[in-house]
Design an enzyme around this catalytic site. Structure first.
Site, PDB file in Angstrom:
ATOM      1  N   GLY A   1       0.793  -1.233   0.000  1.00 11.98           N
ATOM      2  CA  GLY A   1       0.000   0.000   0.000  1.00 11.98           C
ATOM      3  C   GLY A   1       0.820   1.275   0.000  1.00 11.98           C
ATOM      4  CG  HIS A   2       4.424   1.774   1.707  1.00  8.27           C
ATOM      5  ND1 HIS A   2       4.820   2.778   2.558  1.00  8.27           N
ATOM      6  CD2 HIS A   2       4.110   0.723   2.486  1.00  8.27           C
ATOM      7  CE1 HIS A   2       4.768   2.337   3.805  1.00  8.27           C
ATOM      8  NE2 HIS A   2       4.339   1.096   3.785  1.00  8.27           N
TER       9      HIS A   2
ATOM     10  CB  SER B   1      -1.267  -0.195  -5.530  1.00  2.00           C
ATOM     11  OG  SER B   1      -1.283   0.444  -4.271  1.00  2.00           O
TER      12      SER B   1
ATOM     13  N   GLY C   1       5.788  -3.329   1.226  1.00  7.78           N
ATOM     14  CA  GLY C   1       5.587  -4.687   0.733  1.00  7.78           C
ATOM     15  C   GLY C   1       6.668  -5.079  -0.261  1.00  7.78           C
TER      16      GLY C   1
ATOM     17  N   GLY D   1       6.506  -7.023  -2.838  1.00  5.98           N
ATOM     18  CA  GLY D   1       6.083  -7.104  -4.232  1.00  5.98           C
ATOM     19  C   GLY D   1       6.398  -5.849  -5.011  1.00  5.98           C
TER      20      GLY D   1
ATOM     21  CG  HIS E   1      11.051  -2.208  -1.702  1.00  3.78           C
ATOM     22  ND1 HIS E   1      11.277  -0.867  -1.543  1.00  3.78           N
ATOM     23  CD2 HIS E   1      12.236  -2.815  -1.421  1.00  3.78           C
ATOM     24  CE1 HIS E   1      12.548  -0.661  -1.184  1.00  3.78           C
ATOM     25  NE2 HIS E   1      13.141  -1.836  -1.110  1.00  3.78           N
TER      26      HIS E   1
ATOM     27  CE1 TYR F   1      17.887   4.880  -1.530  1.00  3.70           C
ATOM     28  CE2 TYR F   1      15.793   4.766  -2.691  1.00  3.70           C
ATOM     29  CZ  TYR F   1      16.659   5.427  -1.839  1.00  3.70           C
ATOM     30  OH  TYR F   1      16.283   6.627  -1.285  1.00  3.70           O
TER      31      TYR F   1
ATOM     32  CG  ASN G   1       9.837   1.578  -6.014  1.00  4.82           C
ATOM     33  OD1 ASN G   1       9.049   1.228  -6.892  1.00  4.82           O
ATOM     34  ND2 ASN G   1      10.523   0.712  -5.291  1.00  4.82           N
ATOM     35  CE1 TYR G   2      11.592   6.879  -2.410  1.00  2.29           C
ATOM     36  CE2 TYR G   2      13.188   8.399  -3.347  1.00  2.29           C
ATOM     37  CZ  TYR G   2      12.850   7.449  -2.401  1.00  2.29           C
ATOM     38  OH  TYR G   2      13.766   7.089  -1.446  1.00  2.29           O
TER      39      TYR G   2
END
Length: 529
Positions: free
Chosen positions: A109-110, A116, A176, A178, A180, A186, A470-471
């Site tokens: 959920g991040h 997502s 999570g 998945g 990440h 990193y 990822n950001y």
């Protein structure tokens, strides 16, 4: 929290009848799920729908990490499937596709922009948090980790098996595995060991046809793409097989502040010159942030230097005295500890916090927040830094930056080795971050972040201005929920994936030619117009 739940439940009750109008295939979808799963692994208990208000809402909110997105779109969110078995994942993919329903996949959920678990077209959330098994094989220095496991759970499991093995992933324990790993996550071991995707040796993924594939059956093209290209464009990541890395039993960390009045700007300028050239066993993050000044009501900038060294304090002191004496590091600033305890240090837990906190899974979101990213290829001059400080001081909320150094092995891994392209030539990566408490200040906060980003433009990478997947940041380009315009996708895709975008689009065309797996920043198939 109870008050928020009751308000949202009222909204839900008002919206259910309206939602039914826009969900023509809902009954067929549920029937399909039941028909494609077995009595040995029943799916009924894993399906949450809007009709069951309390459980539906709590299921949605429990893995919603950004408060900006805590209210579900009841017009479009049809169900949440909290898969408990691989067959549930397979059924959800097949049934969503056959009924023309979009799928969003959530592991921890991040997702910074909520992609997502948000969509403006009819969709289902496939929640992976129940699929969290981890098996560690010390003799081969490998582990299998399912997508729904958190980094804190992975670190704990590795440490239970060995005190000298680790995994080079991030510092947030609730992320999570998945998402990440698939996005090129990193951490502070990156200068020595690279990033997560550099240590993935196998994976299990459910493809668009509901088939469970591993590295051998998916082929090297897809295996390349899911390591840094984000899993959500290609299928559902079920698990990763990872190589573990060696760490000493004792490591050293420190945290030292330098305000502007203490010469913080000068120290940070010198940090830019040396941080990528230090021994690769040493990682020093610089974190400029707004703090209270010496006078009441006054604000200033403090640069907080966080460091991790794969060795003892005396050796670290010698390196720092030679390479960055301006920091004024003292032996008492240094703390020696195990690798597992360093994960608590990086998360800012107080000394003595039990490591069991790494297993916590918060059930409600934190603050409202917005993040952005940049890559820096040449030192930012002091006058540029001063412009950044002036902009930070204009914020009415909490605001900080993280400058994460490159160098070491990151300079030696080719940009095309995995889908993650940001390798040689970068001095450091910046994360910009602001949080706020009042929903009414959201728009002003987002605008301040855009201004901050604009001020930084002359000092960061360009053509394209690179960004870290990822950001996630919708400002770098995005498509509508249900459509993927290739020209728009090339705008955000070139920033996230650089020269690897072309191959990613070709792989997408091979494995998901109809573009079923999509979101506002997904990778389109090469031949979609």
């Amino acid at each position: 929290m109870k008050e928020a739940l009751s308000i949202l439940c009222l909204v839900l009750l008002v919206s259910v009848s309206e939602a039914a109008i826009t969900k023509p295939h809902f009954g067929d979808f549920i029937k399909c799920l039941r028909s494609r799963t077995s009595q040995e692994n029943p799916i009924n208990d894993a399906i949450f729908t809007a009709e069951n208000t309390t459980t539906f809402l709590s299921s949605y909110v429990s893995y919603t990490k950004n408060k900006r997105f805590t209210s579900p779109n009841y017009k479009t969110l049809m169900a949440i499937v909290t898969a408990k078995h691989v067959s549930h994942v397979q059924a959800t993919v097949v049934c969503a596709k056959s009924n023309g329903i979009q799928l969003r996949i959530r592991s921890g959920g991040h997702d910074y922009e909520g992609l997502s678990y948000m969509s403006s077209v009819p969709f289902v959330i496939l929640d992976m948090f129940n699929l969290r098994s981890i098996t560690v094989d010390v003799s081969s220095k490998k582990a299998w980790v399912q997508a729904g496991a958190t980094l804190g759970e992975l670190y704990t499991k590795i440490n239970e098996a060995s005190k000298t093995l680790a995994f080079p992933a991030g510092v947030c324990a609730t992320v999570g595995a998945g998402g990440h790993i698939s996005g090129g996550g990193y951490g502070n071991l990156m200068r020595k060991y690279g990033i997560t995707v550099d240590h993935v040796v196998d994976a299990q993924i459910v493809d668009v046809n509901g088939k469970l594939l591993n590295r051998a059956s998916m082929g090297e093209d897809l295996f390349w793409a899911i390591r840094g290209g984000g899993g959500g464009s290609f299928g559902v990541i079920l698990s990763w097989k990872i190589n573990l890395v060696e760490v000493p039993r004792i490591m050293t960390v420190f945290r030292v502040n330098k305000t502007l009045e203490q010469g913080g700007t000068d120290v940070l300028y010198k940090w830019q010159l040396v941080s990528t050239k230090l021994p690769e066993t040493l990682f020093i993050r610089a974190m400029p942030q707004v703090v209270n000044g010496t006078r009441r009501g006054e604000k200033t900038i403090a640069v907080v230097f966080y460091a991790q060294f794969m060795g003892r304090a005396d050796e670290l002191m010698a390196i720092m005295n030679q390479s960055l004496p301006e920091l004024g590091l003292k032996r008492e600033d240094c703390q020696e500890m195990s690798w597992l305890n360093t994960t608590l240090f990086w998360a800012d837990y107080p000394a003595g916090t039990p490591t069991s906190i790494l297993l916590d899974r918060p059930s409600s979101p934190g603050d409202f927040f917005k993040s952005k990213s940049d890559y820096v290829k040449k030192p930012i001059p002091k006058e540029g830094m001063e412009k950044l400080w002036a902009t930070m001081l204009k914020f009415k909320n909490v605001v900080w930056m993280q400058w994460n150094p490159y160098g070491g092995v990151m300079d030696r891994i080719p940009a095309t080795a995995t889908a993650f392209p940001h390798r040689k030539g970068n001095l450091f990566k910046i994360q910009y971050f602001t949080t706020w408490l009042d929903a009414n200040t959201t728009e002003a906060s987002l605008n301040m972040m855009r201004e901050f980003y604009e001020v930084a433009e002359p000092y960061v990478s360009s053509n394209p201005r690179k960004a870290f997947f990822n950001y996630r940041d919708m400002d770098v380009g995005n498509n509508p929920s249900g459509q993927t315009n290739v020209d728009e996708a090339k705008i955000y895709g070139s920033k996230y994936f650089l020269g690897n975008l072309k191959r990613l689009m070709e792989v997408k065309a091979m494995y998901d030619p109809e573009n079923f797996f999509k979101n506002e920043q997904s990778i389109p198939p090469a031949r979609v117009n």
